[in-house]
Design a protein around this motif. Structure first.
Motif, PDB file in Angstrom:
ATOM      1  N   THR A  62       0.859  -1.169   0.000  1.00 46.46           N
ATOM      2  CA  THR A  62       0.000   0.000   0.000  1.00 46.46           C
ATOM      3  C   THR A  62       0.903   1.229   0.000  1.00 46.46           C
ATOM      4  O   THR A  62       2.105   1.142   0.319  1.00 46.46           O
ATOM      5  CB  THR A  62      -0.914   0.039   1.235  1.00 46.46           C
ATOM      6  N   TYR A 127      -4.931  -0.822  -6.386  1.00 41.04           N
ATOM      7  CA  TYR A 127      -5.356  -1.423  -5.130  1.00 41.04           C
ATOM      8  C   TYR A 127      -6.188  -2.678  -5.364  1.00 41.04           C
ATOM      9  O   TYR A 127      -7.083  -2.994  -4.594  1.00 41.04           O
ATOM     10  CB  TYR A 127      -6.149  -0.413  -4.290  1.00 41.04           C
ATOM     11  N   LEU A 130      -6.712  -5.104  -2.401  1.00 45.13           N
ATOM     12  CA  LEU A 130      -7.249  -4.556  -1.152  1.00 45.13           C
ATOM     13  C   LEU A 130      -8.768  -4.388  -1.187  1.00 45.13           C
ATOM     14  O   LEU A 130      -9.341  -4.112  -2.239  1.00 45.13           O
ATOM     15  CB  LEU A 130      -6.650  -3.171  -0.895  1.00 45.13           C
ATOM     16  N   GLN A 132     -11.550  -1.763   0.349  1.00 44.42           N
ATOM     17  CA  GLN A 132     -11.468  -0.385   0.835  1.00 44.42           C
ATOM     18  C   GLN A 132     -12.842   0.154   1.201  1.00 44.42           C
ATOM     19  O   GLN A 132     -13.836  -0.200   0.577  1.00 44.42           O
ATOM     20  CB  GLN A 132     -10.911   0.538  -0.246  1.00 44.42           C
ATOM     21  N   VAL A 180      -9.743   6.560   4.813  1.00 41.19           N
ATOM     22  CA  VAL A 180      -9.785   5.370   3.967  1.00 41.19           C
ATOM     23  C   VAL A 180      -9.331   4.195   4.833  1.00 41.19           C
ATOM     24  O   VAL A 180      -8.262   4.251   5.450  1.00 41.19           O
ATOM     25  CB  VAL A 180      -8.888   5.500   2.731  1.00 41.19           C
ATOM     26  N   LEU A 182      -8.357   0.245   4.687  1.00 43.47           N
ATOM     27  CA  LEU A 182      -7.913  -0.744   3.709  1.00 43.47           C
ATOM     28  C   LEU A 182      -7.599  -2.052   4.410  1.00 43.47           C
ATOM     29  O   LEU A 182      -7.013  -2.055   5.489  1.00 43.47           O
ATOM     30  CB  LEU A 182      -6.629  -0.272   2.996  1.00 43.47           C
TER      31      LEU A 182
END
Length: 186
Positions: A62, A127, A130, A132, A180, A182
């Motif tokens: 990330t 991403y 991930l 989110q 955010v 994640l």
């Protein structure tokens, strides 16, 4: 070049090498030109959030993990406010605070302040690894997820769908602040 820029350049280079990638392979994986990868690794270019997002995604990291490596502080479990890494995107002026401790774990929290009129775009593969959610704290955020615009206000929380190109947009004349969350996909 300041100390953080030098550390960020080394963090990108070290992550690339630890993944056994050449600069050409990282360029191909990330969609960032070979010349730009070289400039970033030498500290000759100040990368934007979108560019760092593409590089970190290609490295399976990330953006916060990459910044934590540059900070050289990846074994803390407590992240006091004054110790949380803060980074400003030179392209949009957005300010990103890595709230979560650098020690990692399955969840990562990032606070972002997006200036009035600013936009930050990320490619779908940035991403892809991930899950989110975006929680708006102050102001208004238009989050463009593929072809769909989500107009979010204070307290609104959006869970992102399957990976797609996205744009964080502040279409107002005041700053927008959001969190955010994640988590790595299994």
């Amino acid at each position: 070049m300041d100390d953080f820029s030098s550390a960020l350049a080394a963090a990108v280079r070290d992550a690339r090498v630890s993944h056994g990638l050449s600069a050409v392979a990282l360029a191909e994986r990330s969609g960032v030109s070979r010349a730009m990868v070289g400039k970033i690794e030498r500290g000759e270019a100040q990368p934007t959030a979108a560019l760092l997002g593409r590089l970190s995604g290609a490295l399976g990291l990330t953006l916060s993990e990459l910044i934590a490596r540059a900070e050289g502080d990846d074994d803390r479990r407590l992240a006091r406010a004054e110790q949380q890494p803060v980074w400003t995107d030179p392209g949009s002026g957005y300010v990103r605070r890595a709230v979560s401790p650098a020690a990692g774990g399955p969840l990562e929290l990032v606070e972002v302040s997006l200036p009035a009129g600013a936009e930050v775009a990320y490619a779908a593969d940035t991403y892809a690894f991930l899950h989110q959610q975006i929680w708006v704290l102050d102001g208004r955020l238009v989050f463009r997820e593929g072809a769909v615009d989500h107009d979010l206000g204070p307290g609104d929380c959006l869970q992102l769908g399957p990976p797609s190109a996205c744009v964080f947009c502040n279409v107002t004349d005041e700053s927008c602040r959001y969190l955010v969350a994640l988590a790595r996909r299994a």
